[in-house]
Design a protein around this motif. Structure first.
Motif, PDB file in Angstrom:
ATOM      1  N   UNK A  85       0.828  -1.203   0.000  1.00 24.30           N
ATOM      2  CA  UNK A  85       0.000   0.000   0.000  1.00 24.30           C
ATOM      3  C   UNK A  85       0.867   1.260   0.000  1.00 24.30           C
ATOM      4  N   UNK A  86       1.951   1.237   0.772  1.00 22.94           N
ATOM      5  CA  UNK A  86       2.865   2.384   0.818  1.00 22.94           C
ATOM      6  C   UNK A  86       3.513   2.608  -0.547  1.00 22.94           C
ATOM      7  N   UNK A  87       3.912   1.511  -1.183  1.00 22.29           N
ATOM      8  CA  UNK A  87       4.519   1.602  -2.507  1.00 22.29           C
ATOM      9  C   UNK A  87       3.553   2.247  -3.502  1.00 22.29           C
TER      10      UNK A  87
ATOM     11  N   UNK B  70       1.174   7.152  -6.262  1.00 20.23           N
ATOM     12  CA  UNK B  70      -0.143   7.760  -6.437  1.00 20.23           C
ATOM     13  C   UNK B  70      -1.021   6.952  -7.393  1.00 20.23           C
ATOM     14  N   UNK B  71      -0.990   5.631  -7.201  1.00 23.56           N
ATOM     15  CA  UNK B  71      -1.820   4.734  -7.991  1.00 23.56           C
ATOM     16  C   UNK B  71      -2.981   4.246  -7.143  1.00 23.56           C
ATOM     17  N   UNK B  72      -3.996   3.713  -7.800  1.00 25.15           N
ATOM     18  CA  UNK B  72      -5.161   3.171  -7.110  1.00 25.15           C
ATOM     19  C   UNK B  72      -4.732   1.961  -6.273  1.00 25.15           C
ATOM     20  N   UNK B  73      -5.087   1.969  -5.001  1.00 28.85           N
ATOM     21  CA  UNK B  73      -4.648   0.901  -4.097  1.00 28.85           C
ATOM     22  C   UNK B  73      -5.302  -0.441  -4.394  1.00 28.85           C
TER      23      UNK B  73
ATOM     24  N   UNK C 191      -6.260  -1.524  -7.502  1.00 27.70           N
ATOM     25  CA  UNK C 191      -6.221  -1.772  -8.946  1.00 27.70           C
ATOM     26  C   UNK C 191      -5.825  -3.208  -9.275  1.00 27.70           C
ATOM     27  N   UNK C 192      -4.808  -3.724  -8.612  1.00 24.45           N
ATOM     28  CA  UNK C 192      -4.281  -5.051  -8.931  1.00 24.45           C
ATOM     29  C   UNK C 192      -4.150  -5.865  -7.644  1.00 24.45           C
ATOM     30  N   UNK C 193      -5.182  -6.596  -7.241  1.00 26.38           N
ATOM     31  CA  UNK C 193      -5.101  -7.351  -5.984  1.00 26.38           C
ATOM     32  C   UNK C 193      -4.088  -8.499  -6.042  1.00 26.38           C
ATOM     33  N   UNK C 194      -3.714  -8.947  -7.222  1.00 23.38           N
ATOM     34  CA  UNK C 194      -2.714 -10.008  -7.328  1.00 23.38           C
ATOM     35  C   UNK C 194      -1.369  -9.577  -6.776  1.00 23.38           C
ATOM     36  N   UNK C 195      -1.043  -8.319  -6.967  1.00 22.89           N
ATOM     37  CA  UNK C 195       0.208  -7.792  -6.407  1.00 22.89           C
ATOM     38  C   UNK C 195       0.204  -7.808  -4.894  1.00 22.89           C
ATOM     39  N   UNK C 196      -0.971  -7.551  -4.322  1.00 28.88           N
ATOM     40  CA  UNK C 196      -1.087  -7.592  -2.861  1.00 28.88           C
ATOM     41  C   UNK C 196      -0.873  -9.013  -2.346  1.00 28.88           C
ATOM     42  N   UNK C 197      -1.453  -9.970  -3.053  1.00 28.42           N
ATOM     43  CA  UNK C 197      -1.321 -11.371  -2.652  1.00 28.42           C
ATOM     44  C   UNK C 197       0.135 -11.818  -2.749  1.00 28.42           C
ATOM     45  N   UNK C 198       0.806 -11.416  -3.816  1.00 30.48           N
ATOM     46  CA  UNK C 198       2.226 -11.783  -3.983  1.00 30.48           C
ATOM     47  C   UNK C 198       3.063 -11.167  -2.871  1.00 30.48           C
ATOM     48  N   UNK C 199       2.838  -9.889  -2.579  1.00 28.09           N
ATOM     49  CA  UNK C 199       3.598  -9.229  -1.515  1.00 28.09           C
ATOM     50  C   UNK C 199       3.349  -9.906  -0.169  1.00 28.09           C
TER      51      UNK C 199
END
Length: 81
Positions: A19-21, A26-29, A31-39
């Motif tokens: 989320x900090x990244x 300044x992108x939509x938090x 937008x891509x939930x797959x990136x959140x899962x990977x992180x």
């Protein structure tokens, strides 16, 4: 239970980092939930590794303390003679 709390804590830290990244960019938090899962998975694995490291370090310290205790006992026995 400590393993679960360690993994969950690290994975939540990974989510916060993601989320900090995105906030810096300044992108939509959401937008891509797959990136959140990977992180979260990567940081969760880091938490698992940290837990295993802590267990192994405690075992090594216990062995080393026992070796030192035995050596001190041998030195005390030779000093008494």
């Amino acid at each position: 239970m400590p393993l679960l709390s360690n993994v969950v804590g690290f994975s939540l830290f990974g989510l916060a980092t993601r989320f900090y990244q995105l906030g810096i960019q300044r992108r939509n938090l959401f937008e891509n939930p797959g990136g959140h899962v990977i992180a979260m998975a990567v940081f969760g694995y880091g938490g698992y590794w940290a837990y295993r490291w802590d267990i192994r370090a405690a075992e090594l310290l216990a062995l080393k303390r026992e070796e030192i205790r035995q050596r001190r006992g041998q030195v005390a026995m030779t000093a008494d003679e």
